[in-house]
Design an enzyme around this catalytic site. Structure first.
Site, PDB file in Angstrom:
ATOM      1  N   TRP A  55       0.834  -1.208   0.000  1.00  0.00           N
ATOM      2  CA  TRP A  55       0.000   0.000   0.000  1.00  0.00           C
ATOM      3  C   TRP A  55       0.868   1.257   0.000  1.00  0.00           C
ATOM      4  O   TRP A  55       0.539   2.243  -0.660  1.00  0.00           O
ATOM      5  CB  TRP A  55      -0.967  -0.028   1.184  1.00  0.00           C
ATOM      6  CG  TRP A  55      -2.216  -0.814   0.883  1.00  0.00           C
ATOM      7  CD1 TRP A  55      -2.340  -1.832  -0.024  1.00  0.00           C
ATOM      8  CD2 TRP A  55      -3.506  -0.637   1.461  1.00  0.00           C
ATOM      9  NE1 TRP A  55      -3.625  -2.307  -0.035  1.00  0.00           N
ATOM     10  CE2 TRP A  55      -4.365  -1.597   0.868  1.00  0.00           C
ATOM     11  CE3 TRP A  55      -4.019   0.207   2.424  1.00  0.00           C
ATOM     12  CZ2 TRP A  55      -5.715  -1.711   1.210  1.00  0.00           C
ATOM     13  CZ3 TRP A  55      -5.364   0.095   2.777  1.00  0.00           C
ATOM     14  CH2 TRP A  55      -6.197  -0.847   2.172  1.00  0.00           C
ATOM     15  N   LYS A 159      -8.839  -2.397   6.592  1.00  0.00           N
ATOM     16  CA  LYS A 159      -9.308  -3.760   6.321  1.00  0.00           C
ATOM     17  C   LYS A 159     -10.122  -4.270   7.505  1.00  0.00           C
ATOM     18  O   LYS A 159      -9.812  -3.994   8.672  1.00  0.00           O
ATOM     19  CB  LYS A 159      -8.121  -4.691   6.091  1.00  0.00           C
ATOM     20  CG  LYS A 159      -8.530  -6.150   5.866  1.00  0.00           C
ATOM     21  CD  LYS A 159      -7.340  -7.081   5.903  1.00  0.00           C
ATOM     22  CE  LYS A 159      -6.509  -6.949   4.646  1.00  0.00           C
ATOM     23  NZ  LYS A 159      -5.412  -7.950   4.602  1.00  0.00           N
TER      24      LYS A 159
END
EC number: 2.1.1.205
Length: 270
Positions: A55, A159
Site C-alpha cells: 500500500w 481492512k
C-alpha cells in the site's frame, strides 16, 4: 514457505509480479481509489501496519510520483522494518503508543494527515469469531491513533473481516465520520471474508479529547471515576474546570463504546 498453486493462478498475483508490486493487495487500494477517489487532493498520508509495503508502494507511485510537490509527505508505520520506498518515511513503531502519533505529526511539520489507511491483519486462526474479534481490535487501535493524527474532514480506510458485529463497527465509526461504508474491491477474492471500511469526513464528537486507549478497556472505570470526582469536588469551579468536566463527561460516554461497544453505562450517546 512458497506461494500456493492457487495464488500462482490468481490474475492479480501474476499482475503484481509483472508490475513490480510487493503484494497483490496493492490492487485493492488502487481499486478503492479508482471508485471512490480517496487520493484526490491528498498531500499527507499515513499507512498503518504498512509492512511489507504494497500500500505504501501505491502511495509512492500515485501520490508522491516524481517528487516535484514538496507538500506531499507519506509516513508508513509498522513494528517491522521494510525495504525503502521513494518518498515514504518509515516509522518503526507501535500504533497503540502515543509516542508514535507524535512522530507522525513531526514528519508532517505539525500538520495533520489528509488520509490514513490500514491493511493490517492479525495472524488468522481459521476460527471466524476469533479472527473477526482480533481484526476489530486492530481497527479500533488504528482508529485511536487516527483521532490524534487525522485532520477534520479527512478520510480513513481499514481492512476488516465480514462478521455478525459489522453493525457495531459501523456505529463506532459513525461517531467520528459523517460517511461510513463497507467496500469490497474486485481484487479481493470472493471466497474471502475480507472487506474494507471506508470512513469519510472526519468529525469527532463535540468535546471529545483524543487519547490512546487500551482496546480491552481495562481501565475505563478510571474515566468514569474521574468524572464523578471532578463533579463532586470544588463546588466553586472556574470556567477551566467546567470545560475539563465537559471533556471528562464526553470521554466517559465515547471511550467505553469505542473500545468494546460497552452500552451498559446508563447514558445515551446522543
Amino acid at each position: 514457505m512458497g506461494k500456493s498453486s492457487k495464488d500462482k493462478r490468481d490474475i492479480y498475483y501474476r499482475k503484481a509480479k509483472e508490475e513490480g508490486w510487493r503484494a497483490r493487495s496493492a490492487f485493492k487500494l488502487i481499486q478503492i481509489d479508482e471508485e471512490y477517489q480517496i487520493f484526490e487532493g491528498v498531500k499527507r498520508v499515513v499507512d498503518l501496519c504498512a509492512a511489507p509495503g504494497s500500500w505504501s508502494q501505491v502511495l509512492s507511485r500515485r501520490i508522491y510520483g516524481d517528487g516535484k510537490d514538496p507538500d506531499v509527505k507519506i509516513v508508513a508505520v509498522d513494528l517491522q522494518e521494510m525495504a525503502p520506498l521513494k518518498g515514504v518515511v518509515q516509522i518503526k513503531g507501535d500504533i497503540t503508543k502515543y509516542e508514535t502519533s507524535k512522530q507522525i505529526i513531526s514528519h508532517f511539520d505539525g500538520s495533520l494527515a489528509d488520509l490514513i489507511i490500514s491493511d493490517g491483519a492479525p495472524d488468522v486462526t481459521g476460527l471466524h469469531d476469533i479472527d473477526f474479534y482480533g481484526q476489530s481490535q486492530l481497527i479500533l487501535s488504528a482508529l485511536n491513533i487516527t483521532t490524534h493524527t487525522l485532520k477534520i474532514g479527512g478520510t480513513f480506510v481499514a481492512k476488516m473481516f465480514k462478521g455478525d458485529d459489522m453493525s457495531l463497527m459501523y456505529s463506532q465509526m459513525k461517531l467520528f465520520f459523517e460517511h461510513v461504508s463497507f467496500v469490497k474491491p474486485s481484487s479481493s477474492r470472493e471466497s474471502s471474508l475480507e472487506n474494507f471500511i471506508l470512513c469519510r469526513n472526519y468529525q469527532p464528537p463535540l468535546n471529545y479529547n483524543p487519547k490512546i486507549i487500551d482496546p480491552a478497556l481495562e481501565n475505563h472505570n478510571k474515566i468514569l471515576n474521574n468524572n464523578n470526582n471532578n463533579s463532586n469536588n470544588n463546588n466553586n469551579c472556574n470556567i477551566d474546570n467546567e470545560n475539563d468536566n465537559e471533556f471528562l463527561k464526553t470521554d466517559s460516554l465515547i471511550v467505553p463504546f469505542i473500545a468494546c461497544g460497552d452500552l451498559n453505562l446508563g447514558y445515551h450517546l446522543v
